[in-house]
Each structure stands twice: as structure tokens, then as C-alpha cells.
Design a protein around this motif. Structure first.
Motif, mmCIF file in Angstrom:
data_model
loop_
_atom_site.group_PDB
_atom_site.id
_atom_site.type_symbol
_atom_site.label_atom_id
_atom_site.label_comp_id
_atom_site.label_asym_id
_atom_site.label_seq_id
_atom_site.Cartn_x
_atom_site.Cartn_y
_atom_site.Cartn_z
ATOM 1 N N HIS A 286 0.770 -1.469 0.570
ATOM 2 C CA HIS A 286 -0.375 -0.180 0.576
ATOM 3 C C HIS A 286 0.636 1.204 0.155
ATOM 4 C CE1 HIS A 286 -3.549 -2.000 0.993
ATOM 5 N NE2 HIS A 286 -2.851 -3.196 1.278
ATOM 6 N N ASN A 287 -0.052 2.238 -1.022
ATOM 7 C CA ASN A 287 1.340 3.521 -0.627
ATOM 8 C C ASN A 287 0.526 4.378 0.187
ATOM 9 O OD1 ASN A 287 2.139 5.929 -1.960
ATOM 10 N ND2 ASN A 287 0.989 6.147 -3.125
ATOM 11 N N GLY B 130 -10.345 -2.987 4.532
ATOM 12 C CA GLY B 130 -11.241 -2.335 2.537
ATOM 13 C C GLY B 130 -10.418 -1.572 2.053
ATOM 14 N N ALA B 131 -9.291 -1.389 2.004
ATOM 15 C CA ALA B 131 -7.977 -0.206 1.312
ATOM 16 C C ALA B 131 -7.135 -0.942 0.557
ATOM 17 C CB ALA B 131 -6.797 -0.191 2.336
ATOM 18 N N THR B 132 -7.409 -0.382 -0.624
ATOM 19 C CA THR B 132 -6.829 -0.968 -1.575
ATOM 20 C C THR B 132 -5.433 -0.627 -1.884
ATOM 21 O OG1 THR B 132 -9.565 0.154 -2.616
ATOM 22 C CG2 THR B 132 -7.306 -0.893 -4.419
ATOM 23 N N ALA B 133 -4.670 -2.175 -2.475
ATOM 24 C CA ALA B 133 -3.650 -1.891 -2.297
ATOM 25 C C ALA B 133 -3.160 -1.545 -3.886
ATOM 26 C CB ALA B 133 -3.326 -3.376 -2.643
ATOM 27 N N VAL C 200 -8.418 -11.687 0.614
ATOM 28 C CA VAL C 200 -8.966 -11.118 -0.280
ATOM 29 C C VAL C 200 -7.849 -10.491 -1.489
ATOM 30 C CG1 VAL C 200 -10.936 -11.819 0.610
ATOM 31 C CG2 VAL C 200 -10.096 -9.708 0.630
ATOM 32 N N ALA C 201 -8.401 -10.300 -2.456
ATOM 33 C CA ALA C 201 -6.846 -9.584 -3.588
ATOM 34 C C ALA C 201 -7.602 -7.959 -3.493
ATOM 35 C CB ALA C 201 -7.217 -10.103 -4.487
ATOM 36 N N ALA D 197 -7.990 -8.496 6.004
ATOM 37 C CA ALA D 197 -6.889 -9.218 7.275
ATOM 38 C C ALA D 197 -6.838 -10.868 7.288
ATOM 39 C CB ALA D 197 -6.569 -8.322 8.699
ATOM 40 N N GLY D 198 -5.799 -11.382 7.095
ATOM 41 C CA GLY D 198 -5.143 -12.648 7.006
ATOM 42 C C GLY D 198 -4.641 -12.844 8.746
#
Length: 143
Positions: A75-76, A84-87, A124-125, A130-131
Motif C-alpha cells: 500500500h502507498n 477495505g484499503a486498496t493496494a 482477498v485480492a 486481514a489474514g
């Protein structure tokens, strides 16, 4: 018989090049900076802030220790990503597998992150979910 013609950089005159008159070439040494990166390792994480300022991720080795697929995300952000953040970068790590990301995957100069570098272990991709801590073992190099 000349094969080609080039302009001499000293005299500015055209010079013919052929088997009898090869192209005059001077080989000069080139200074190459190999640089050095900071190495890091995390064997028990769901998210980790690697660098709180702009930087480049140069290399990553990820091992999935579970019997399920996990997603390694980068992540930036200057902090750890929230749910929920997009990588910016995401890779699927098959069950009980390992991947190495290098210049082929991240670019010759590494993957650039303008704000900061944070890594995440996700189930999830698409977004960060969190894993479990310890699902992924990670070694990385960044500058």
C-alpha cells in the motif's frame, strides 16, 4: 568499398568506414552505483508500515505457510492500511508456496510509493481483509 560514413566529431568531416578502415571507438570506463537498500523481515503480521515516507520497494520474498491462498499487498501509505484499503500492488500467494518479486516484477528501479510503503497479509485480492498473523513470512529490501 566503404560500408558506411560517419561525421568525425573532431574535424567535422565525413569519414568512410569499412573493413579496411574500421569505426574508431574509444571504450571508457563507466561508474556504476550499485546502491544499497534497507533489509526488513516480518514473520508475524497482518499489516506493517515499512517506510513512513516516499520510497522504492526493490525486492520481496513471501512464503505462505497456510493451506489457503493469501494475498501479499503493498500500500502507498505512511501508516498501516485499514480494512477495505486498496493496494497499489497485490500478488496471490498459493497455499504452502513461495514467491520472489524482483526487478522483473517491480521494475529496474523498484516499485515507487510517493507517500510511504506498507505491506499487508490479506485473504482477498481486491481490498485489505486481514489474514492471520504468521500466515505470510516476508523478507524485503527497500530504499
Amino acid at each position: 568499398m566503404p560500408l558506411a560514413e560517419f561525421q568525425d566529431s573532431t574535424s567535422g568531416k565525413p569519414t568512410q568506414v569499412g573493413q579496411a578502415t574500421p569505426l574508431p571507438v574509444t571504450i571508457a570506463p563507466v561508474s556504476v552505483s550499485t546502491g544499497s537498500g534497507t533489509k526488513g523481515q516480518n514473520n508475524s503480521f497482518t499489516t506493517t508500515n515499512v517506510k513512513a515516507t516516499a520510497g522504492r520497494l526493490l525486492q520481496v520474498n513471501v512464503i505462505n505457510t497456510t493451506a489457503s491462498v493469501r494475498y501479499f499487498q503493498v500500500h502507498n501509505t505512511a501508516t498501516t492500511p485499514s480494512g477495505g484499503a486498496t493496494a497499489q500492488i497485490k500478488y496471490m500467494i498459493p497455499a504452502n508456496s513461495q514467491i520472489t518479486l524482483s526487478a522483473i516484477d517491480l521494475g529496474y528501479d523498484g516499485a515507487y510509493f510517493a507517500t510511504g510503503i506498507a505491506i499487508a497479509n490479506s485473504t482477498v485480492a481486491a481490498t485489505y481483509t486481514a489474514g492471520s498473523a504468521g500466515d505470510l513470512l516476508v523478507d524485503y529490501v527497500y530504499v
